[in-house]
Design a protein around this motif. Structure first.
Motif, mmCIF file in Angstrom:
data_model
loop_
_atom_site.group_PDB
_atom_site.id
_atom_site.type_symbol
_atom_site.label_atom_id
_atom_site.label_comp_id
_atom_site.label_asym_id
_atom_site.label_seq_id
_atom_site.Cartn_x
_atom_site.Cartn_y
_atom_site.Cartn_z
ATOM 1 N N CYS A 150 0.826 -1.203 0.000
ATOM 2 C CA CYS A 150 0.000 0.000 0.000
ATOM 3 C C CYS A 150 0.863 1.257 0.000
ATOM 4 N N LEU A 151 0.338 2.290 -0.623
ATOM 5 C CA LEU A 151 0.990 3.596 -0.647
ATOM 6 C C LEU A 151 0.469 4.500 0.462
ATOM 7 N N ARG A 152 -0.744 4.168 0.969
ATOM 8 C CA ARG A 152 -1.337 4.913 2.079
ATOM 9 C C ARG A 152 -1.981 3.912 3.027
ATOM 10 N N LEU A 153 -2.155 4.332 4.278
ATOM 11 C CA LEU A 153 -2.802 3.508 5.290
ATOM 12 C C LEU A 153 -4.102 4.173 5.715
ATOM 13 N N GLY A 154 -5.206 3.435 5.578
ATOM 14 C CA GLY A 154 -6.480 3.930 6.067
ATOM 15 C C GLY A 154 -6.484 3.925 7.582
ATOM 16 N N HIS A 155 -6.422 5.089 8.182
ATOM 17 C CA HIS A 155 -6.293 5.321 9.623
ATOM 18 C C HIS A 155 -4.817 5.165 10.022
ATOM 19 N N GLY A 156 -4.369 3.943 10.303
ATOM 20 C CA GLY A 156 -2.953 3.722 10.608
ATOM 21 C C GLY A 156 -2.494 4.228 11.951
ATOM 22 N N VAL A 157 -3.429 4.698 12.791
ATOM 23 C CA VAL A 157 -3.027 5.354 14.036
ATOM 24 C C VAL A 157 -2.359 4.409 15.031
ATOM 25 N N ARG A 158 -2.623 3.107 14.895
ATOM 26 C CA ARG A 158 -2.000 2.174 15.838
ATOM 27 C C ARG A 158 -0.542 1.887 15.489
ATOM 28 N N ILE A 159 -0.008 2.591 14.520
ATOM 29 C CA ILE A 159 1.431 2.547 14.278
ATOM 30 C C ILE A 159 2.194 2.974 15.522
ATOM 31 N N LEU A 174 -0.656 8.482 6.268
ATOM 32 C CA LEU A 174 -1.687 8.065 7.214
ATOM 33 C C LEU A 174 -2.955 8.862 6.942
ATOM 34 N N GLU A 175 -4.048 8.158 6.673
ATOM 35 C CA GLU A 175 -5.347 8.788 6.482
ATOM 36 C C GLU A 175 -6.052 8.807 7.839
ATOM 37 N N VAL A 217 0.884 12.893 7.811
ATOM 38 C CA VAL A 217 -0.460 12.873 8.377
ATOM 39 C C VAL A 217 -1.420 13.671 7.507
ATOM 40 N N THR A 218 -2.562 13.058 7.200
ATOM 41 C CA THR A 218 -3.668 13.787 6.592
ATOM 42 C C THR A 218 -4.881 13.657 7.505
ATOM 43 N N ILE A 219 -5.827 14.567 7.365
ATOM 44 C CA ILE A 219 -7.033 14.585 8.207
ATOM 45 C C ILE A 219 -8.255 14.356 7.327
ATOM 46 N N ASN A 220 -9.156 13.502 7.821
ATOM 47 C CA ASN A 220 -10.289 13.078 7.008
ATOM 48 C C ASN A 220 -11.519 12.823 7.872
ATOM 49 N N PRO A 221 -12.734 12.846 7.276
ATOM 50 C CA PRO A 221 -13.962 12.634 8.061
ATOM 51 C C PRO A 221 -14.307 11.167 8.300
ATOM 52 N N ASP A 222 -13.954 10.279 7.372
ATOM 53 C CA ASP A 222 -14.287 8.858 7.427
ATOM 54 C C ASP A 222 -15.754 8.636 7.081
ATOM 55 N N ASN A 223 -16.657 8.953 8.023
ATOM 56 C CA ASN A 223 -18.092 8.772 7.799
ATOM 57 C C ASN A 223 -18.838 9.969 8.378
ATOM 58 N N GLU A 262 -3.278 26.654 13.251
ATOM 59 C CA GLU A 262 -3.497 27.882 12.502
ATOM 60 C C GLU A 262 -3.300 27.610 11.011
ATOM 61 N N ARG A 263 -3.345 28.649 10.222
ATOM 62 C CA ARG A 263 -3.327 28.480 8.772
ATOM 63 C C ARG A 263 -2.142 27.649 8.291
ATOM 64 N N GLU A 264 -0.957 27.882 8.847
ATOM 65 C CA GLU A 264 0.205 27.150 8.363
ATOM 66 C C GLU A 264 0.108 25.651 8.662
ATOM 67 N N ASP A 265 -0.537 25.292 9.773
ATOM 68 C CA ASP A 265 -0.742 23.878 10.096
ATOM 69 C C ASP A 265 -1.688 23.230 9.091
ATOM 70 N N PHE A 266 -2.807 23.901 8.823
ATOM 71 C CA PHE A 266 -3.766 23.360 7.876
ATOM 72 C C PHE A 266 -3.193 23.314 6.460
ATOM 73 N N PHE A 267 -2.386 24.308 6.138
ATOM 74 C CA PHE A 267 -1.748 24.305 4.825
ATOM 75 C C PHE A 267 -0.811 23.102 4.689
ATOM 76 N N GLU A 268 -0.047 22.824 5.716
ATOM 77 C CA GLU A 268 0.882 21.685 5.691
ATOM 78 C C GLU A 268 0.128 20.365 5.541
ATOM 79 N N ILE A 269 -0.931 20.190 6.330
ATOM 80 C CA ILE A 269 -1.731 18.970 6.253
ATOM 81 C C ILE A 269 -2.363 18.820 4.876
ATOM 82 N N THR A 270 -2.875 19.911 4.351
ATOM 83 C CA THR A 270 -3.548 19.868 3.058
ATOM 84 C C THR A 270 -2.566 19.608 1.933
ATOM 85 N N MET A 271 -1.385 20.175 2.019
ATOM 86 C CA MET A 271 -0.379 19.914 0.992
ATOM 87 C C MET A 271 0.107 18.466 1.058
ATOM 88 N N THR A 272 0.200 17.905 2.261
ATOM 89 C CA THR A 272 0.536 16.488 2.375
ATOM 90 C C THR A 272 -0.500 15.644 1.642
#
Length: 414
Positions: free
Chosen positions: A235-244, A295-296, A346-352, A374-384
């Motif tokens: 896989c190139l991405r992990l759905g959730h993956g938080v238990r890493i 990580l999704e 790290v990316t941020i997502n709604p799931d359901n 703040e904006r720079e944090d969201f920009f970093e996450i979104t660019m990831t």
């Protein structure tokens, strides 16, 4: 771009305006977890399906309360109602179109929505028909969003259910319908007892046809599941993956500092106490981080299903799934900030959206409220996220440009 204010899971006093206006990239969102309550009621009436509530507000409340069970298995049971009404071409097209419109209202400029075609053939449709119906709905949604002044692109990820034996059929259908906007393959459903090796033919097929793979892993099972997803699933991405994070060991001499990580107010402050100096990282965690396997992460969903280790327990002897204090029970306890501090992608997502009563805007809002993002944090996450899409490079660059332009146009806080 219009902004939809979504009813939050928690009381929120933070200003939603500038966050709603930010352009967003969404990589982990389930179509059957995003049905509008009003639509669900209408579609259920058409086929005589009995729902647990008859008005939208009560039905939405039922979904959230039922999903908030601390169990992924119970959480998944709520989908029986949404899947039940998505068995005709017209219903699938309607739900897909409305999904795109809701995503556009949420500020999403690019999204990859996932769903399992094999769950929508109960009334006689075949895999090709259900895929074509969803593709038609997405196209109609994009056109309707454009008429309302929003530019959004949505692509599909097809899921095969781990507990079933149709994964090769789904992989073949995904490749067959690439021209209808399918960009990836996923294994969803129960992790434990259903490893990627049981779907080797499908995963090999994806590899031979260069179809990107993201697998649900590290949500309902631990590091071994993530290892299987990376090694056997490629896989190139992990759905959730938080238990890493269960592959980390806390350095005893820094225990007090580690306890304070969860209380640091923002991602910039975590750099004052480098997380990498607090933990020893195992080989799986190191590989995922160093290879930038994305990580999704879906914080609201994770809190509902006991999927994420509580940040204060990470790397400790008490940090096992049998410990009553192991799981994050509030957004504040979620380890998203630690994952970023450790330099995971790290990316941020709604799931359901329905089950978790959330959206990209709501997830961003909670990050701002709980961690001072703040904006720079969201920009970093979104660019990831933008750089992790399953699009061809040229199209991916266009999404990156759209995000950059959106940040230039969005209002500045204060």
């Amino acid at each position: 771009m219009s902004a939809q204010v979504v009813t939050p899971l928690f009381d929120i006093s933070y200003d939603v305006g500038w966050i709603a206006a930010l352009p967003k990239v969404c990589l982990h969102d389930h179509l059957d977890g995003a049905v509008r309550p009003e639509t669900l009621i209408e579609l259920a009436a058409d086929i005589g399906h009995e729902l647990p509530a008859s008005d939208p507000a009560s039905l939405e409340r039922w979904f959230v309360e039922s999903a908030d069970s601390r169990s992924l298995e119970r959480y998944l049971e709520t989908f029986e109602h949404t899947v039940a009404v998505m068995q005709t071409a017209s219903a699938l097209t309607r739900v897909a179109k409305e999904y795109v419109l809701d995503a556009a209202a949420d500020g999403i400029v690019y999204g990859e929505v996932r769903w399992a075609p094999e769950q929508h053939v109960r009334a006689g449709l075949d895999l090709d028909s259900v895929i074509e119906a969803v593709a038609r709905g997405i196209l109609l949604g994009e056109e309707a969003a454009a008429d309302r002044g929003s530019t959004i692109t949505v692509r599909q990820i097809l899921c095969a259910m781990r507990q079933n034996n149709r994964s090769l059929d789904i992989a073949e259908a995904a490749v067959r319908h690439r021209d209808r906007g399918i960009v990836g393959f996923d294994l969803a459903g129960p992790e434990k007892g259903f490893p990627p090796t049981a779907h080797r033919d499908a995963l090999d097929y994806c590899a031979r046809h260069f179809l990107p793979v993201t697998l649900h892993a590290g949500e309902a099972d631990g590091v071994a599941s993530i290892r299987e997803a990376v090694v056997d699933g490629r896989c190139l991405r992990l759905g959730h993956g938080v238990r890493i994070l269960e592959d980390l060991t806390r350095r005893d001499r820094d225990a007090d500092l580690a306890d304070n990580v969860s209380r640091l107010p923002s991602s910039r402050d975590i750099s004052l106490v480098p997380a990498s100096s607090l933990y020893e990282m195992g080989e799986v965690a190191s590989w995922v981080r160093d290879r930038r396997i994305v990580l999704e992460v879906c914080p609201c969903s994770n809190v509902q299903t006991d999927a994420a280790p509580r940040v204060g327990e990470v790397g400790t002897a008490q940090g096992t799934e049998d410990s009553p204090n192991h799981w994050a029970r509030t957004y504040r306890e979620h380890p998203v900030e630690l994952l970023r501090g450790l330099e995971f992608a790290v990316t941020i997502n709604p799931d359901n959206r329905l089950m978790s009563r959330t959206s990209m805007t709501h997830e961003f809002l909670k990050l701002a409220e709980e961690f001072g993002y703040e904006r720079e944090d969201f920009f970093e996450i979104t660019m990831t996220a933008a750089n992790a899409t399953f699009l061809p490079l040229k199209e991916q660059d266009e999404i990156v440009d759209r995000v950059v332009a959106g940040y230039s146009d969005s209002p500045v806080v204060g």
